[in-house]
Design a protein around this motif. Sequence first.
Motif, PDB file in Angstrom:
ATOM      1  N   GLU A   6       0.132  -1.207  -0.224  1.00 34.76           N
ATOM      2  CA  GLU A   6       0.069  -0.170  -0.346  1.00 34.76           C
ATOM      3  C   GLU A   6       0.715   1.055  -0.040  1.00 34.76           C
ATOM      4  N   LEU A   7       0.552   2.245  -1.012  1.00 35.42           N
ATOM      5  CA  LEU A   7       1.279   3.578  -0.810  1.00 35.42           C
ATOM      6  C   LEU A   7       1.296   4.703   0.448  1.00 35.42           C
ATOM      7  N   LYS A   8       2.593   4.431   1.078  1.00 34.66           N
ATOM      8  CA  LYS A   8       2.316   5.334   1.887  1.00 34.66           C
ATOM      9  C   LYS A   8       2.841   6.524   2.059  1.00 34.66           C
ATOM     10  N   LEU A   9       2.060   7.431   3.036  1.00 37.25           N
ATOM     11  CA  LEU A   9       2.597   9.320   2.525  1.00 37.25           C
ATOM     12  C   LEU A   9       3.861   9.623   3.719  1.00 37.25           C
ATOM     13  N   LEU A  10       4.440  10.187   3.403  1.00 37.71           N
ATOM     14  CA  LEU A  10       5.122  10.989   5.119  1.00 37.71           C
ATOM     15  C   LEU A  10       4.885  12.770   4.350  1.00 37.71           C
ATOM     16  N   LEU A  11       3.991  13.167   6.121  1.00 41.37           N
ATOM     17  CA  LEU A  11       3.215  14.124   5.932  1.00 41.37           C
ATOM     18  C   LEU A  11       4.386  14.776   7.739  1.00 41.37           C
ATOM     19  N   ASP A  45       6.091  24.706  10.810  1.00 36.76           N
ATOM     20  CA  ASP A  45       6.036  24.900   9.662  1.00 36.76           C
ATOM     21  C   ASP A  45       7.347  25.501   8.966  1.00 36.76           C
ATOM     22  N   SER A  46       8.728  24.673   9.154  1.00 37.28           N
ATOM     23  CA  SER A  46       9.916  25.131   9.228  1.00 37.28           C
ATOM     24  C   SER A  46      11.038  23.775   8.663  1.00 37.28           C
ATOM     25  N   VAL A  47       9.535  22.980   8.422  1.00 34.32           N
ATOM     26  CA  VAL A  47      10.832  21.570   8.350  1.00 34.32           C
ATOM     27  C   VAL A  47      10.181  20.992   6.636  1.00 34.32           C
ATOM     28  N   LYS A  48      10.721  21.329   5.686  1.00 29.29           N
ATOM     29  CA  LYS A  48      10.772  20.730   4.265  1.00 29.29           C
ATOM     30  C   LYS A  48      10.943  18.842   4.353  1.00 29.29           C
ATOM     31  N   VAL A  49      10.895  18.339   3.410  1.00 35.13           N
ATOM     32  CA  VAL A  49      11.293  17.107   2.962  1.00 35.13           C
ATOM     33  C   VAL A  49      11.021  17.315   1.546  1.00 35.13           C
ATOM     34  N   LEU A  50      12.945  17.014   1.732  1.00 35.30           N
ATOM     35  CA  LEU A  50      14.144  17.278   0.255  1.00 35.30           C
ATOM     36  C   LEU A  50      13.238  16.339  -0.980  1.00 35.30           C
ATOM     37  N   MET A  51      13.232  15.276  -0.703  1.00 33.50           N
ATOM     38  CA  MET A  51      13.548  14.280  -1.762  1.00 33.50           C
ATOM     39  C   MET A  51      12.340  13.560  -0.744  1.00 33.50           C
TER      40      MET A  51
END
Length: 428
Positions: free
Chosen positions: A89-94, A130-136
């Motif tokens: 199953e497709l898992k998403l990272l939030l 609001d400061s953390v981003k998923v780069l990859m």
Amino acid sequence: MLGMKEMVRSSKRKISATPSCGVILCNKRNKTAAASVSLPDEMLMQVLLQLPIKAILRFQAVCRSWAALLSSDEFRCLHMEITRMAEAELKLLLVSPTERFDSTGVYSCSQLGPRRNDQLLFTLDHARRDSVKVLMPIPCRGLTLLFDDVTPAYYLCNAATRAVTRLPPFGEALDSFSAGLGFDVRRQQHKVVRLINEMGTIKCEVYTPGGDCWRLAARGVPFRLCRVATSALCNAEDNTVSPVFANGCLHWLVAPYNLNAKPRTAILSFSVAEETFTSVRAPTFGPTVRTFPFPLIASGGLTDQWFPWHWAGRASEEHLTVVDNQLCMVRDLRTNPYGSTLEIWKLLDYSAGDWSLNHCINLSGRAGRDLREPQIVSVIGNCRPGKKIIIASSTHKVHETFKKKVHTYDPSSGALKTILSVTETHIS
């Protein structure tokens, strides 16, 4: 490339040198009598490879030989390959803020499923909301690169094991920088690569997990590619995009409006194994209907030259992605009055710069309505060849409120489907 059976046999020969604890069956009625049954190493390996990550982490405490086996590089590679090939199953990272101001949570989310507390993978302390981003967006051999732009700091996380590592701090304040995560197949190790513009000097630094500091790449940016690298950094910063990893290389898209001559280079490429830079030529697109002229800013003033690929309208009309393990360029034609589409072009040959149109996603129908309106549409790619392509979109509503959605596109049927929709509010 070794087949699965050959890899298992090779691992078996290496592991057989360690003592085996076997499988113990105990009779509770007669505690003095116990029967010991030992499974063959190859059969034991096949059983353990089918276990989920949580069970593998628990079973490392069974005995020393199992701990050595389950933590070995050979076992990790085999388990990762089996997991990649399995229908999962497709898992998403939030990434979402917690109740604390200086803490951010990272969650694993299923399609259309509500976020629950038991889906919390880990918490990043001292990372403001609001400061953390998923780069990859697509994991690289199980690891994902995160970035806190307030601290600033990079994090490597493994969503399967819930392990997270904070990378060493930066040295000095930098004008602009962009980082990506790749994998060195020769040395079988990950590398975090950071391209830097420090007061007009272009540098490249590399961090290897387990190390205690950043180091300069084996070979720096060649003089002939310094302007290209500067343009790539400008594009990464202006459009908040990271490099993509494909075919053993990290790739940055070049912004042509930062060059003083008609660009022949579209992509700056960095070999993770060799630690060298090269360039890739731009694809030759067909004629594009434009609503206004887009002149080239040259040293002598404005000219009427046209770029070899479309670049007008929104903040970023083209971006890079990985589809079927191949480097691709997405061409956003949603403003075309003769048909709203997303084109995905695949790179066929690095040296010749040959490209081919692989997919053309039609957005003119009812299903494409959710992708026609957003200001930002990004094709993330797919996790396995032949599978559905993941597309993300973001729409600025009011004040600091954004509507973000995740969609899938089925190349075989042409079907578009929205699988996740969230409303995000940024607090300054």
